[in-house]
Design a protein around this motif. Structure first.
Motif, mmCIF file in Angstrom:
data_model
loop_
_atom_site.group_PDB
_atom_site.id
_atom_site.type_symbol
_atom_site.label_atom_id
_atom_site.label_comp_id
_atom_site.label_asym_id
_atom_site.label_seq_id
_atom_site.Cartn_x
_atom_site.Cartn_y
_atom_site.Cartn_z
ATOM 1 N N UNK A 41 -5.737 0.883 -0.122
ATOM 2 C CA UNK A 41 -5.188 0.065 0.973
ATOM 3 C C UNK A 41 -4.008 0.790 1.625
ATOM 4 N N UNK A 42 -3.699 0.435 2.884
ATOM 5 C CA UNK A 42 -2.555 1.031 3.574
ATOM 6 C C UNK A 42 -1.298 0.236 3.222
ATOM 7 N N UNK A 43 -0.163 0.768 3.631
ATOM 8 C CA UNK A 43 1.113 0.136 3.256
ATOM 9 C C UNK A 43 1.223 -1.287 3.820
ATOM 10 N N UNK A 44 0.634 -1.526 4.995
ATOM 11 C CA UNK A 44 0.701 -2.872 5.597
ATOM 12 C C UNK A 44 -0.024 -3.898 4.721
ATOM 13 N N UNK A 45 -1.191 -3.501 4.190
ATOM 14 C CA UNK A 45 -1.928 -4.425 3.323
ATOM 15 C C UNK A 45 -1.189 -4.619 1.990
ATOM 16 N N UNK A 46 -0.620 -3.527 1.473
ATOM 17 C CA UNK A 46 0.157 -3.619 0.226
ATOM 18 C C UNK A 46 1.307 -4.612 0.423
ATOM 19 N N UNK A 47 1.917 -4.576 1.593
ATOM 20 C CA UNK A 47 3.014 -5.492 1.909
ATOM 21 C C UNK A 47 2.524 -6.939 1.954
ATOM 22 N N UNK A 48 1.403 -7.155 2.653
ATOM 23 C CA UNK A 48 0.864 -8.514 2.768
ATOM 24 C C UNK A 48 0.497 -9.057 1.390
ATOM 25 N N UNK A 49 -0.228 -8.231 0.612
ATOM 26 C CA UNK A 49 -0.721 -8.741 -0.673
ATOM 27 C C UNK A 49 0.384 -8.929 -1.706
ATOM 28 N N UNK A 50 1.454 -8.126 -1.605
ATOM 29 C CA UNK A 50 2.526 -8.253 -2.603
ATOM 30 C C UNK A 50 3.621 -9.209 -2.147
ATOM 31 N N UNK A 51 3.652 -9.494 -0.826
ATOM 32 C CA UNK A 51 4.746 -10.327 -0.321
ATOM 33 C C UNK A 51 6.060 -9.570 -0.224
ATOM 34 N N UNK A 52 6.011 -8.228 -0.327
ATOM 35 C CA UNK A 52 7.229 -7.408 -0.220
ATOM 36 C C UNK A 52 7.218 -6.724 1.151
ATOM 37 N N UNK A 53 8.309 -6.844 1.905
ATOM 38 C CA UNK A 53 8.381 -6.272 3.263
ATOM 39 C C UNK A 53 8.247 -4.750 3.233
ATOM 40 N N UNK A 54 7.679 -4.159 4.301
ATOM 41 C CA UNK A 54 7.454 -2.703 4.352
ATOM 42 C C UNK A 54 8.746 -1.890 4.150
ATOM 43 N N UNK A 55 9.868 -2.248 4.807
ATOM 44 C CA UNK A 55 11.092 -1.452 4.571
ATOM 45 C C UNK A 55 11.520 -1.477 3.099
ATOM 46 N N UNK A 56 11.284 -2.627 2.431
ATOM 47 C CA UNK A 56 11.637 -2.720 1.002
ATOM 48 C C UNK A 56 10.719 -1.813 0.177
ATOM 49 N N UNK A 57 9.423 -1.805 0.517
ATOM 50 C CA UNK A 57 8.497 -0.916 -0.191
ATOM 51 C C UNK A 57 8.938 0.537 -0.016
ATOM 52 N N UNK A 71 11.810 1.264 -2.275
ATOM 53 C CA UNK A 71 11.370 1.455 -3.661
ATOM 54 C C UNK A 71 10.750 2.847 -3.843
ATOM 55 N N UNK A 72 10.002 3.310 -2.829
ATOM 56 C CA UNK A 72 9.377 4.635 -2.913
ATOM 57 C C UNK A 72 10.462 5.719 -2.985
ATOM 58 N N UNK A 73 11.499 5.576 -2.154
ATOM 59 C CA UNK A 73 12.595 6.565 -2.157
ATOM 60 C C UNK A 73 13.351 6.564 -3.479
ATOM 61 N N UNK A 74 13.554 5.354 -4.064
ATOM 62 C CA UNK A 74 14.319 5.242 -5.303
ATOM 63 C C UNK A 74 13.491 5.592 -6.534
ATOM 64 N N UNK A 75 12.199 5.844 -6.334
ATOM 65 C CA UNK A 75 11.344 6.182 -7.464
ATOM 66 C C UNK A 75 10.914 4.969 -8.278
ATOM 67 N N UNK A 76 11.068 3.765 -7.750
ATOM 68 C CA UNK A 76 10.623 2.567 -8.472
ATOM 69 C C UNK A 76 9.124 2.362 -8.296
ATOM 70 N N UNK A 77 8.571 2.973 -7.255
ATOM 71 C CA UNK A 77 7.133 2.853 -6.951
ATOM 72 C C UNK A 77 6.601 4.264 -6.740
ATOM 73 N N UNK A 78 5.474 4.566 -7.380
ATOM 74 C CA UNK A 78 4.853 5.882 -7.244
ATOM 75 C C UNK A 78 4.381 6.067 -5.794
ATOM 76 N N UNK A 79 4.497 7.311 -5.281
ATOM 77 C CA UNK A 79 3.985 7.609 -3.937
ATOM 78 C C UNK A 79 2.494 7.314 -3.894
ATOM 79 N N UNK A 80 1.998 6.870 -2.701
ATOM 80 C CA UNK A 80 0.557 6.686 -2.521
ATOM 81 C C UNK A 80 -0.121 8.041 -2.338
#
Lengths: 205, 205
Positions: B1-17, B20-29
């Motif tokens: 899925x793309x980042x927009x769908x990941x945002x919709x399905x997780x309820x986490x806003x894209x800037x927050x995702x 998390x990617x920059x801070x290393x809390x979420x693995x790069x896609x």
């Protein structure tokens, strides 16, 4: 006793005692000269209570003032006075709009009814528990509350409430309620996490 | 899925995702074009875990990073990985100098021994409980810990640990531990205060 002795015996610094006097948390002493006032054991007991509310209950000064006013209002029945202190100790929870909240709140009210507990219709603990149930449902955590209800009932009736001197001075009863409520809660929390570690060790190796 | 769908399905806003990617809390896609990356269910599960640690556990980002690193280190045994999350959930307690502390800490260690609990010698819960015992002693609150130990042991073994999927993905086990530990704690706290009000009503009127 003079303010210096009150400070030594209570462990509260003189400027702090003066601050409590200005804020109305501590009754003025008896003025015996222009720059001299006498304090007694009731002041000492009051200082203990204020410290317990501040340092153990972590309550803001405005909440402490409300509790002190309830303690001093002798026309207020003991149960209601204790309720004032008790309600101030919990977090403030705002009801949320929507059916999910309504359902959780109805579940809480039914539980209280079922237990035969006398709990004020406006008691903040009702919303507090409802909020936790809503979060659990949203996060997919299922919970059977009954074992928790049973444990809470037993610990409170058989241990905690026995430490409260209902027939002594009102200050002492409020102090015992605050200390017990907060400290037993902290002790239980640490014990729960210990039991979790031990159980995890047991299951995983 | 793309980042927009990941945002919709997780309820986490894209800037927050992206944060998390920059801070290393979420693995790069998986990079599928210069400005496009693909995400999968493991990202969704990780977002759930990060939210649980942030919103329910109220942990700072630095602690969450440590937990995420422990989850991702497959060479770390499950029990130790859970311990990392678990220790981060409690308050940080500094041992105090003096005999009073030593005595309280010895009482805690003896209790653990007596229960046959396997608890790490450096577990922060040991100092946490010792601190509460010291405060109680200083404030003149006497406590018999045994009923609390028994209640904690029972609730943890018979209710809480059963909700943890030890044999599933590591993310899911940590998430269940955090949610359970915090939410059951909150529920029990509200129930205890309800039982206190009911018991006060019963004794006083």
């Amino acid at each position: 006793m003079r303010i210096s002795e009150l400070s030594t015996r209570s462990g509260v610094a003189i400027p702090t005692i003066k601050y409590y006097l200005r804020e109305g948390l501590l009754r003025q002493g008896e003025q015996t000269a222009a720059t001299r006032a006498e304090y007694d054991d009731s002041h000492l007991r009051r200082l203990r209570l204020v410290r317990a509310l501040l340092e153990v209950g972590k309550l803001p000064v405005a909440s402490i003032k409300k509790i002190i006013d309830a303690v001093d209002d002798e026309s207020l029945p003991m149960h209601e006075m204790l309720g004032t202190a008790h309600y101030a100790l919990g977090p403030t929870v705002e009801p949320e709009p929507g059916e999910e909240w309504q359902a959780a709140r109805a579940q809480v009210d039914a539980l209280i009814e079922e237990q035969g507990w006398h709990i004020h219709p406006e008691a903040p603990t009702r919303d507090e528990l409802a909020q936790t149930l809503v979060r659990m449902r949203q996060l997919g955590v299922r919970i059977d509350l009954r074992p928790y209800v049973e444990a809470a009932r037993k610990l409170v009736a058989e241990v905690e409430m026995r430490t409260i001197p209902f027939d002594g001075p009102r200050d002492a009863a409020v102090e015992a309620l605050v200390l017990g409520s907060v400290l037993y809660g902290k002790a239980f929390d640490a014990l729960r996490r210990m039991a979790q570690e031990a159980e995890s060790a047991h299951r995983l190796g």
